[in-house]
Design an enzyme around this catalytic site. Structure first.
Site, PDB file in Angstrom:
ATOM      1  N   CYS A 121       1.709  -4.851  -4.977  1.00 34.67           N
ATOM      2  CA  CYS A 121       1.435  -3.448  -5.305  1.00 34.67           C
ATOM      3  C   CYS A 121       2.261  -2.990  -6.499  1.00 34.67           C
ATOM      4  O   CYS A 121       1.803  -2.156  -7.286  1.00 34.67           O
ATOM      5  CB  CYS A 121       1.737  -2.553  -4.106  1.00 34.67           C
ATOM      6  SG  CYS A 121       0.512  -2.621  -2.788  1.00 34.67           S
ATOM      7  N   HIS A 175      -6.557  -1.910   0.865  1.00 33.40           N
ATOM      8  CA  HIS A 175      -6.792  -2.561  -0.422  1.00 33.40           C
ATOM      9  C   HIS A 175      -6.913  -4.061  -0.192  1.00 33.40           C
ATOM     10  O   HIS A 175      -6.256  -4.625   0.693  1.00 33.40           O
ATOM     11  CB  HIS A 175      -5.621  -2.342  -1.391  1.00 33.40           C
ATOM     12  CG  HIS A 175      -5.640  -1.029  -2.099  1.00 33.40           C
ATOM     13  ND1 HIS A 175      -4.474  -0.386  -2.482  1.00 33.40           N
ATOM     14  CD2 HIS A 175      -6.652  -0.254  -2.539  1.00 33.40           C
ATOM     15  CE1 HIS A 175      -4.781   0.740  -3.109  1.00 33.40           C
ATOM     16  NE2 HIS A 175      -6.094   0.841  -3.156  1.00 33.40           N
TER      17      HIS A 175
END
Length: 265
Positions: free
Chosen positions: A256, A162
């Site tokens: 996150c 990511h």
């Protein structure tokens, strides 16, 4: 300025499957430790004056704690997530429902994207990752819905699957990033856009030191990223180290766990 974050308590957290290089189901994870560490992160945000809202965790969705992946919010508009792996698929509708129930204008995505995992918002542009999870078609879809220019960056190292594992905004104009996580063309784009960027070492990137959250003054960062913390302090930022080692067993860090709600409905 105080920020508004959405978080999800890791009541059902475990490492039951492997969808990134950080995950080892045989090693597992300690849920109680993960909850304590997550509570510590939430407390830091609140101590800095930020508002934290909570979404109810759903049993059977152990990665729902990683709220950043649940959506992209800009200008009070919500672009929903559509996950690449079926294990996480139900998270997208759960997060989108939280926003629609509160009156946010929202779009259910037509293309695979993992929210703020691969979309990072600055003052003038949104940086968007691709290569492992998010389709470039989602970059275009987000741009049309949000009315903000989106710049595509290609990730090439599966450990940094990511964008938010390899780059974070320091403020609305500058970033910190790990160059080796990006393709050569994307590194050139980053050098042109951010000539004063903070460049992280491999050692700090490998403890997810770039999965950090900044309010422009204070930076909440994984405690193990020592050299990066020193450079950020040298640049004048207040650094707040946190311990999220248990959540890192699933590939997560402070960012996150944190979905920023930009602009209220």
């Amino acid at each position: 300025m105080p920020k508004h974050f959405l978080m999800c308590r890791p009541d059902h957290f475990t490492v039951a499957y492997a969808i990134n290089p950080w995950m080892d189901p045989e090693a597992g994870a300690d849920r109680d430790v993960a909850i304590r560490q997550w509570e510590g992160l939430k407390a830091v945000y609140e101590s800095l004056g930020h508002q934290v809202s909570l979404i109810e965790p759903v049993e059977g969705l152990p990665d729902m704690v990683f709220a950043a992946n649940g959506a992209l919010v800009a200008g009070g508009r919500v672009y929903g997530a559509r996950f690449a792996f079926p294990e996480r698929g139900p998270e997208g509708p759960a997060y989108l429902r939280w926003f629609t129930e509160r009156g946010y204008p929202s779009l259910e995505a037509s293309h695979v994207n993992e929210g703020e995992g691969d979309f990072l918002t600055l003052d003038e542009v949104i940086l968007a990752g691709t290569g492992f999870r998010t389709d470039t078609a989602a970059h275009q879809e987000a741009q049309e819905f949000l009315g903000r220019p989106v710049v595509t960056l290609r990730l090439v190292d599966p450990r940094f699957y990511h964008l938010d594992t390899a780059l974070f905004p320091l403020d609305g104009r500058n970033v910190a990033y790990y160059p080796a996580a990006f393709s050569e063309g994307s590194r050139q784009v980053l050098r042109r856009m951010f000539p004063e960027a903070v460049l992280a070492s491999a050692a700090d990137a490998e403890v997810l030191g770039l999965n950090a959250v900044s309010d422009g003054t204070n930076i909440v960062i994984n405690s193990e990223a020592g050299d990066l913390q020193l450079e950020l302090k040298r640049r004048g930022y207040e650094v707040h180290p946190v311990e999220l080692s248990e959540l890192r067993k699933a590939g997560g860090g402070p960012k996150c766990c944190t979905l920023e709600i930009r602009g209220e409905n």
